[in-house]
Motif scaffolding. Structure first.
Motif, PDB file in Angstrom:
ATOM      1  N   GLU A   1      -9.794  24.086  -7.533  1.00 46.49           N
ATOM      2  CA  GLU A   1      -8.395  23.948  -7.646  1.00 46.49           C
ATOM      3  C   GLU A   1      -8.051  23.394  -6.285  1.00 46.49           C
ATOM      4  N   VAL A   2      -7.262  22.192  -6.048  1.00 42.13           N
ATOM      5  CA  VAL A   2      -6.716  21.678  -4.834  1.00 42.13           C
ATOM      6  C   VAL A   2      -5.340  21.584  -5.093  1.00 42.13           C
ATOM      7  N   THR A   3      -4.421  21.693  -3.830  1.00 41.24           N
ATOM      8  CA  THR A   3      -3.059  21.654  -4.108  1.00 41.24           C
ATOM      9  C   THR A   3      -2.532  20.053  -4.027  1.00 41.24           C
ATOM     10  N   GLU A   4      -1.208  19.753  -4.149  1.00 40.05           N
ATOM     11  CA  GLU A   4      -0.497  18.612  -4.196  1.00 40.05           C
ATOM     12  C   GLU A   4      -0.750  17.884  -2.946  1.00 40.05           C
ATOM     13  N   GLY A   5      -0.608  18.721  -1.806  1.00 41.07           N
ATOM     14  CA  GLY A   5      -0.679  18.243  -0.648  1.00 41.07           C
ATOM     15  C   GLY A   5      -1.791  17.713  -0.105  1.00 41.07           C
ATOM     16  N   ASP A   6      -3.049  18.418  -0.471  1.00 43.48           N
ATOM     17  CA  ASP A   6      -4.263  17.724  -0.442  1.00 43.48           C
ATOM     18  C   ASP A   6      -4.617  16.416  -1.011  1.00 43.48           C
ATOM     19  N   MET A   7      -3.992  16.309  -1.982  1.00 43.49           N
ATOM     20  CA  MET A   7      -4.212  14.813  -2.873  1.00 43.49           C
ATOM     21  C   MET A   7      -3.393  14.142  -1.939  1.00 43.49           C
ATOM     22  N   LYS A   8      -2.210  14.173  -1.399  1.00 43.49           N
ATOM     23  CA  LYS A   8      -1.422  13.464  -0.598  1.00 43.49           C
ATOM     24  C   LYS A   8      -2.053  12.901   0.389  1.00 43.49           C
ATOM     25  N   VAL A   9      -2.609  13.701   1.224  1.00 46.51           N
ATOM     26  CA  VAL A   9      -3.723  13.449   2.314  1.00 46.51           C
ATOM     27  C   VAL A   9      -4.845  12.596   1.835  1.00 46.51           C
ATOM     28  N   THR A  10      -5.445  12.726   0.786  1.00 41.55           N
ATOM     29  CA  THR A  10      -6.467  11.933   0.321  1.00 41.55           C
ATOM     30  C   THR A  10      -5.847  10.631  -0.150  1.00 41.55           C
ATOM     31  N   VAL A  11      -4.783  10.577  -0.716  1.00 41.28           N
ATOM     32  CA  VAL A  11      -4.185   9.146  -0.915  1.00 41.28           C
ATOM     33  C   VAL A  11      -3.794   8.345  -0.022  1.00 41.28           C
ATOM     34  N   GLU A  12      -3.095   8.890   0.984  1.00 42.71           N
ATOM     35  CA  GLU A  12      -2.380   8.178   2.228  1.00 42.71           C
ATOM     36  C   GLU A  12      -3.357   8.278   3.360  1.00 42.71           C
ATOM     37  N   ARG A  13      -4.394   8.655   3.226  1.00 47.10           N
ATOM     38  CA  ARG A  13      -5.319   8.768   4.456  1.00 47.10           C
ATOM     39  C   ARG A  13      -5.389   7.368   5.176  1.00 47.10           C
ATOM     40  N   GLU A  14      -5.537   6.312   4.667  1.00 45.42           N
ATOM     41  CA  GLU A  14      -5.762   5.138   5.354  1.00 45.42           C
ATOM     42  C   GLU A  14      -4.164   4.824   6.173  1.00 45.42           C
ATOM     43  N   LEU A  15      -3.070   5.469   5.925  1.00 48.49           N
ATOM     44  CA  LEU A  15      -1.881   4.955   6.584  1.00 48.49           C
ATOM     45  C   LEU A  15      -1.588   5.897   7.790  1.00 48.49           C
TER      46      LEU A  15
ATOM     47  N   VAL B   1       0.787  -1.406  -0.213  1.00 49.51           N
ATOM     48  CA  VAL B   1      -0.074  -0.184   0.157  1.00 49.51           C
ATOM     49  C   VAL B   1       0.852   1.064  -0.236  1.00 49.51           C
ATOM     50  N   VAL B   2       2.071   1.144   0.821  1.00 49.11           N
ATOM     51  CA  VAL B   2       3.037   2.239   0.711  1.00 49.11           C
ATOM     52  C   VAL B   2       3.446   2.835  -0.768  1.00 49.11           C
ATOM     53  N   GLU B   3       3.920   1.421  -1.350  1.00 50.59           N
ATOM     54  CA  GLU B   3       4.415   1.730  -2.497  1.00 50.59           C
ATOM     55  C   GLU B   3       3.173   2.489  -3.639  1.00 50.59           C
ATOM     56  N   MET B   4       2.036   1.937  -3.393  1.00 50.37           N
ATOM     57  CA  MET B   4       0.948   2.518  -4.133  1.00 50.37           C
ATOM     58  C   MET B   4       0.782   4.046  -3.665  1.00 50.37           C
ATOM     59  N   ALA B   5       0.758   4.493  -2.678  1.00 53.05           N
ATOM     60  CA  ALA B   5       0.648   5.784  -2.270  1.00 53.05           C
ATOM     61  C   ALA B   5       1.763   6.672  -2.898  1.00 53.05           C
ATOM     62  N   LEU B   6       3.025   6.220  -2.780  1.00 55.64           N
ATOM     63  CA  LEU B   6       4.283   6.871  -3.214  1.00 55.64           C
ATOM     64  C   LEU B   6       4.044   6.991  -4.730  1.00 55.64           C
TER      65      LEU B   6
END
Length: 885
Positions: free
Chosen positions: A201-215, A172-177
């Protein structure tokens, strides 16, 4: 939460790939048009089959198939549904919907390890786990397509459905990266679905939180980055980093100990406080020990007091219950004075019967209440209870004895009163139907008393039943005797002689057949009509009145009006002993009455023996109507009467057979015997009397009559052999002529009719042969010699035998056939002379001519075969000659 408010639509770097282009999305939406669902993502895949933990092997029937996977959503007011749809290509290359899976049932995402590319995975749904179908394997074109598709499914499961499936074999970490590296821009669709979508528009940090929220959460991630930023070192400095942390921990602990040692005065104050507190605690402990001892003593005293109080309370309750039980027992043992006086010496008048019934019911209840099932065994052993039980038994014995004596006297007085009054019986010129309604009404007054007597003492009814049967038997026999005497005296019928088939008697058969004796059968039927229902009713009333426990299901005229006092006694036929006792009592009740029925039967048989047939049918009809067990003796009575009738009729049949046999001892018989036409008259009259099931009786008589008739006929014929065949054929012909009509309707007579027909034909054949041989003996004797020799030698040798030469043939033909017309005329006259029945002559002469022609035809054929050159009269000439005569 609506999917339109949280679902992200990504723009990927690999835009040149056609996996998720707009054209494929539109094709998928067109395939599910009308379902109100929106395609979120669509991607091309290859489908193959496999099982969990194993990869599918390519082979015949297991080839990878092109498919398109699409994720669709359906928005509702409060929640959103997500679906995984499988599309396949039709023959025309058009996408069409194949399967539908609900993402809420998605429980597992497993990577197929046997695929080195890592692009093959399986989706497990919990509602399909128990099915026998192998789960499909989905193979993506590359890892980017796989990660895009799986991240979309995971986001939808977390944001829309509120749960995540189990991920197996995928980092899952690899998928998040991967998601962080490949994301260029993110747009969130916000707002109410009803108002239409709009984008921000949403920043890249928002997307990172969205993708890695389950970690990890964002705050935890910032703390970890700050800590790691403080210690920036290589991988080889891990031991130095650990030593540094230990040194800092020891420095912090030493600083804390130093601070404590600098505050010694404070520590002394604390120690003094602790010492004083310890003293207080010790004093408190001593006080608590003292209080504990005192409380223990108080507790023991209280328990002792409570135990004594409980015992006293239990004793009080037991005494109260004992007093109540003794009061109830005294109530059971008490004998009311009014019941005691009634049972011991009360009157049995009709006006006092309700008092006797009440006293019996009380006595029965009192006895039952003192029995063990209704009374405790301890009470049953008490002396007072035993004495009271003995007193009640004595009272019961006294009452039953008094009631039995009264009922015996009462039955005798009722019957004596009716016998002394002549108006109850038939008198001269007046038939009186017996009427027992008043007798039964008076008996029903004491029916309940008898039932209670039986419940008190089962053996007391035996003498009463015998007394009742003895008294009523006198009445029934007197009524039957008077009725039968008056019935015979009032019936006028001429007596018919019993000599029907005697040839020596000059009895007028036509006169006998014309006499009407139906009044005899009517008198017998009236006797049965009056007395059989009476006896059945008396039997049923007796069974009810005397409390027999047997089924009474047959009599519809039962007017006993008696019901059982115990509902359990309503079950029919509980005891076989009661049925046997009832049959014995019914024999006593009705014994002797059969003699009056026998007298009527004998009287009717003397007038007209054939009336036994109709009386047999009448009796059989009454027998078939008797079904009640209570009327068993009535059925026996009817069987005896039927046997009496059968015996009388058998006696008549035997006498008639003797009359037939007496014809054998008469002088030489010529023509038709007298009993042949008389039997036809007798059979016609017997058929008129048949009723119901008397057919068998008549058929047996027919069999006996005809058998004796034929045997006697044969004996008479054997006495004169010269005319035996003439006698046989004339009598058999007369038998057939007289019984032709009856044989068409009576099977037994039809059988004898065919027998007589066969015997007639045989006698005719013998008689005609005798006539023919008398005139043409030399001719046919010559033919018989030829036939005998043909069995031993050849036809060519026969003309050379002695007496069979051609010369001998010419002599025989000349002597026999010269003047053949005169010989035939002589044969006709001889036939006419021997017959006494002129009506048989034409048929017999036709048979004679036919037989002569057959014999002559056989002779002509023999001559043509043995003597081919010889001429004899032709058969056609002989036929014409016979036809002209």
């Amino acid at each position: 939460m609506c999917v339109c408010a949280c679902l992200c639509v990504f723009e990927w770097r690999m835009a040149k790939s056609s996996a998720d282009d707009e054209e494929l999305r539109r094709a998928c939406e067109a395939a599910i048009e009308g379902t109100k669902q929106k395609i979120v993502m669509s991607i091309r895949v290859a489908k193959s089959c496999g099982i969990w933990g194993k990869s599918g092997k390519l082979g015949r029937g297991n080839m990878a198939k092109p498919r398109v996977l699409g994720i669709s959503t359906k928005a509702k007011v409060k929640r959103t549904k997500a679906f995984l749809r499988v599309f396949k290509y039709s023959n025309g290359g058009v996408l069409e919907h194949a399967k539908l899976y609900k993402l809420k049932h998605l429980s597992k995402v497993e990577l197929v390890t046997n695929d080195p590319s890592g692009c093959t995975f399986m989706l497990g749904f919990d509602n399909l786990r128990n099915q026998s179908v192998a789960p499909p394997q989905w193979t993506m074109r590359n890892l980017d397509d796989r990660n895009r598709f799986l991240l979309c499914i995971l986001n939808i499961c977390k944001d829309v459905l509120g749960h995540l499936p189990k991920v197996v074999g995928i980092d899952v970490v690899e998928m998040a990266l991967w998601a962080k590296e490949n994301t260029q821009a993110v747009t969130k669709r916000q707002g109410d679905p009803e108002d239409g979508p709009y984008y921000t528009e949403v920043t890249e940090g928002d997307m990172k939180v969205t993708v890695e929220r389950e970690l990890v959460s964002q705050a935890e991630e910032e703390d970890m980055e700050a800590l790691l930023g403080t210690y920036v070192m290589g991988i080889g400095e891990a031991e130095a980093f650990s030593e540094r942390l230990k040194r800092e921990l020891q420095a912090l602990e030493a600083a804390n100990v130093h601070a404590i040692l600098e505050n010694e005065p404070l520590i002394q104050e604390v120690l003094q406080g602790l010492e004083s507190a310890t003293n207080c605690v010790e004093d408190m402990d001593e006080w608590l020990c003292i209080f504990n001892v005192k409380l223990r003593h108080m507790r023991e005293d209280i328990e002792s007091i409570e135990t004594r109080n409980n015992k006293l309370e239990m004793q009080s309750v037991n005494n109260k219950s004992l007093i109540e039980e003794l009061d109830k027992l005294l109530e059971r043992l008490h004998i009311p004075s009014e019941y005691a006086s009634c049972l011991a010496g009360g009157s049995f008048d009709e006006t006092r019967m309700h008092e006797n019934i009440d006293a019996c019911e009380w006595l029965a209840d009192a006895l039952r209440s003192l029995e063990v099932p209704n009374l405790d065994r301890t009470y049953a052993k008490m002396r007072s209870v035993r004495e009271k039980r003995a007193e009640l038994d004595k009272l019961k014995t006294t009452f039953v004895k008094r009631a039995s004596e009264f009922m015996r006297n009462y039955f005798a007085s009722l019957v004596d009163f009716m016998i002394s009054d002549k108006n109850y019986f038939s008198q001269r010129g007046q038939l009186k139907r017996p009427d027992h309604a008043d007798l039964r009404y008076k008996c029903r007054t004491y029916a309940r008393l008898l039932q209670h007597m039986k419940s008190l003492d089962k053996n007391c009814l035996g003498p009463l039943r015998k007394a009742y049967c003895g008294s009523l038997n006198l009445l029934l026999r007197r009524e039957a005797r008077e009725f039968a005497n008056e019935l015979r005296a009032s019936t006028k019928a001429p007596k018919i002689p019993t000599v029907w088939l005697d040839g020596s008697a000059a009895s007028n058969q036509s006169a006998n057949s014309a006499v009407d004796t139906s009044t005899v059968s009517e008198a017998y039927s009236k006797m049965l009509t009056v007395f059989i229902p009476l006896l059945v009713d008396e039997s049923s009333f007796f069974a009810n009145f005397m409390c027999f426990e047997v089924p009474l299901g047959g009599s519809s005229n039962d007017d006993s009006g008696i019901t059982d006092i115990d509902d359990n006694d309503k079950a029919a036929g509980k005891k076989t002993a009661d049925l046997e006792a009832l049959n014995v009592s019914l024999c006593d009740l009705l014994d002797g009455i059969q003699e009056d029925f026998y007298a009527v039967v004998d009287w009717a048989c003397k007038i007209d023996p054939l009336r036994c047939i109709s009386m047999h049918g009448i009796t059989e009809r009454y027998i078939s109507g008797q079904k009640a067990d209570a009327a068993g003796f009535v059925r026996i009575l009817l069987d005896d009467i039927e046997n009496r009738i059968s015996n009388q009729f058998s006696r008549f049949v035997d006498e008639a057979c003797h009359q037939i046999e007496r014809n054998e001892r008469n002088v030489r018989q010529v023509g038709v015997l007298s009993y042949i036409p008389r039997f036809a008259t007798l059979a016609t009259r017997m058929e008129q009397y048949i009723q119901g099931q008397s057919r068998d009786l008549v058929d047996q008589a027919y069999t006996k009559f005809v058998t004796i008739m034929f045997v006697t006929l044969d004996k008479i014929a054997q006495a004169d052999t010269k005319y035996a065949d003439v006698l046989l054929l004339e009598n058999y012909a007369a038998f057939q002529n007289s019984l032709y009509e009856l044989a068409n309707v009576v099977a037994t007579l039809a059988k004898f009719y065919h027998q007589a027909s066969e015997s007639y034909e045989q006698a005719c054949t013998r008689f005609i042969s005798t006539i023919i041989y008398y005139q043409f003996e030399r001719l046919f004797q010559f033919a018989r010699r030829i036939e005998d020799l043909m069995c031993t030698i050849t036809p060519e040798e026969i003309p050379f035998q002695l007496g069979l030469s051609k010369v001998d043939l010419r002599k025989v033909v000349k002597s026999s056939l010269s003047g053949v017309d005169k010989s035939i005329t002589t044969m006709y006259k001889k036939l006419q002379k021997n017959l006494t029945s002129e009506e048989l002559l034409p048929s017999l002469w036709d048979k004679c001519k036919k037989e002569f022609l057959d014999k002559y035809d056989s002779f002509a054929q023999l001559v043509a075969k043995i003597y081919p050159g010889e001429n004899i009269p032709d058969v056609s000439q002989m036929r014409d000659l016979l036809a002209s005569m």
